[in-house]
Motif scaffolding. Structure first.
Motif, PDB file in Angstrom:
ATOM      1  N   SER A 131       0.806  -1.227   0.000  1.00  0.00           N
ATOM      2  CA  SER A 131       0.000   0.000   0.000  1.00  0.00           C
ATOM      3  C   SER A 131       0.840   1.278   0.000  1.00  0.00           C
ATOM      4  CB  SER A 131      -0.935   0.000   1.217  1.00  0.00           C
ATOM      5  OG  SER A 131      -0.175   0.089   2.406  1.00  0.00           O
TER       6      SER A 131
ATOM      7  N   ALA B 212       1.435   4.006  -4.558  1.00  0.00           N
ATOM      8  CA  ALA B 212       0.238   4.040  -5.403  1.00  0.00           C
ATOM      9  C   ALA B 212       0.594   4.007  -6.891  1.00  0.00           C
ATOM     10  CB  ALA B 212      -0.595   5.273  -5.086  1.00  0.00           C
TER      11      ALA B 212
ATOM     12  N   TYR C  85      -0.286  -2.401  -6.075  1.00  0.00           N
ATOM     13  CA  TYR C  85      -0.888  -1.490  -5.103  1.00  0.00           C
ATOM     14  C   TYR C  85      -2.182  -2.034  -4.510  1.00  0.00           C
ATOM     15  CZ  TYR C  85      -2.737   2.742  -2.968  1.00  0.00           C
ATOM     16  OH  TYR C  85      -3.244   3.647  -2.079  1.00  0.00           O
TER      17      TYR C  85
ATOM     18  N   GLU D 286      -4.997  -0.521  -1.334  1.00  0.00           N
ATOM     19  CA  GLU D 286      -5.294   0.645  -0.498  1.00  0.00           C
ATOM     20  C   GLU D 286      -4.842   0.415   0.952  1.00  0.00           C
ATOM     21  OE1 GLU D 286      -6.899   3.682  -1.049  1.00  0.00           O
ATOM     22  OE2 GLU D 286      -6.840   3.265  -3.194  1.00  0.00           O
TER      23      GLU D 286
ATOM     24  N   GLN E 120      -2.712   6.382   8.570  1.00  0.00           N
ATOM     25  CA  GLN E 120      -2.878   5.231   7.694  1.00  0.00           C
ATOM     26  C   GLN E 120      -2.093   4.033   8.222  1.00  0.00           C
ATOM     27  OE1 GLN E 120      -1.524   6.750   3.889  1.00  0.00           O
ATOM     28  NE2 GLN E 120      -3.647   7.026   3.231  1.00  0.00           N
TER      29      GLN E 120
END
Length: 156
Positions: free
Chosen positions: A51, A54, A60, A62, A121
């Motif tokens: 992740s 991107a 990739y 999320e 994140q």
């Protein structure tokens, strides 16, 4: 006919032995680890998802969003990983390195998690240690982790 059967059986046995040897080899490696504070990039093989990057659309996936500043996601992630059959190998302040071992040939896959509290994140990287393809196992594992993580948040 008998010779053909013996050759065919020999090839099958050799293939099985080869996969067991690859499983043994995969057990001697380690997770890719962090590079400049981020998860390592995926190699040019389909057996990895990450992740962090991107722009690498082939690999990739999320990241998970952290919904609360006060919430520490690592205990919840470790619990989910344990239920999924993973074993934590390394634990640091905002990083986990986990291994998953396949049932038959004992292939070792690495799952790495980096919590970026500034960006709110959770970054994830999952990759096979050996081989080229993994038939989507690592991507499926990450999706399951994300689903279970999200399910637990909605229960609160």
């Amino acid at each position: 006919m008998k010779t053909t059967l013996i050759i065919l059986l020999s090839l099958v046995v050799a293939g099985i032995v080869f996969f067991f040897i690859l499983g043994i080899i995969s057990g001697s490696g380690t997770a890719a680890g962090l590079a400049n504070g981020r998860l390592s990039r995926c190699p040019d093989k389909p057996n990895c998802v990450c992740s962090e990057y991107a722009a690498d659309s082939k690999h990739y996936i999320e990241p998970i969003s952290i919904t609360s500043d006060a919430f520490d996601p690592l205990p919840r992630l470790k619990s989910i990983i344990g239920k999924m059959g993973g074993t934590v190998q390394t634990e640091q302040d905002s990083y986990l390195a986990v291994t998953f071992i396949s049932a038959v040939f004992r292939f070792v896959d690495d799952l790495e998690i980096r919590v970026d509290r500034d960006q709110r994140q959770i970054h994830i990287r999952s990759a096979s240690r050996v081989g080229y393809s993994d038939a989507g196992v690592n991507k499926q594992r990450v999706r399951e982790l994300i689903r279970l993580y999200g399910d637990g948040l909605s229960e609160k």
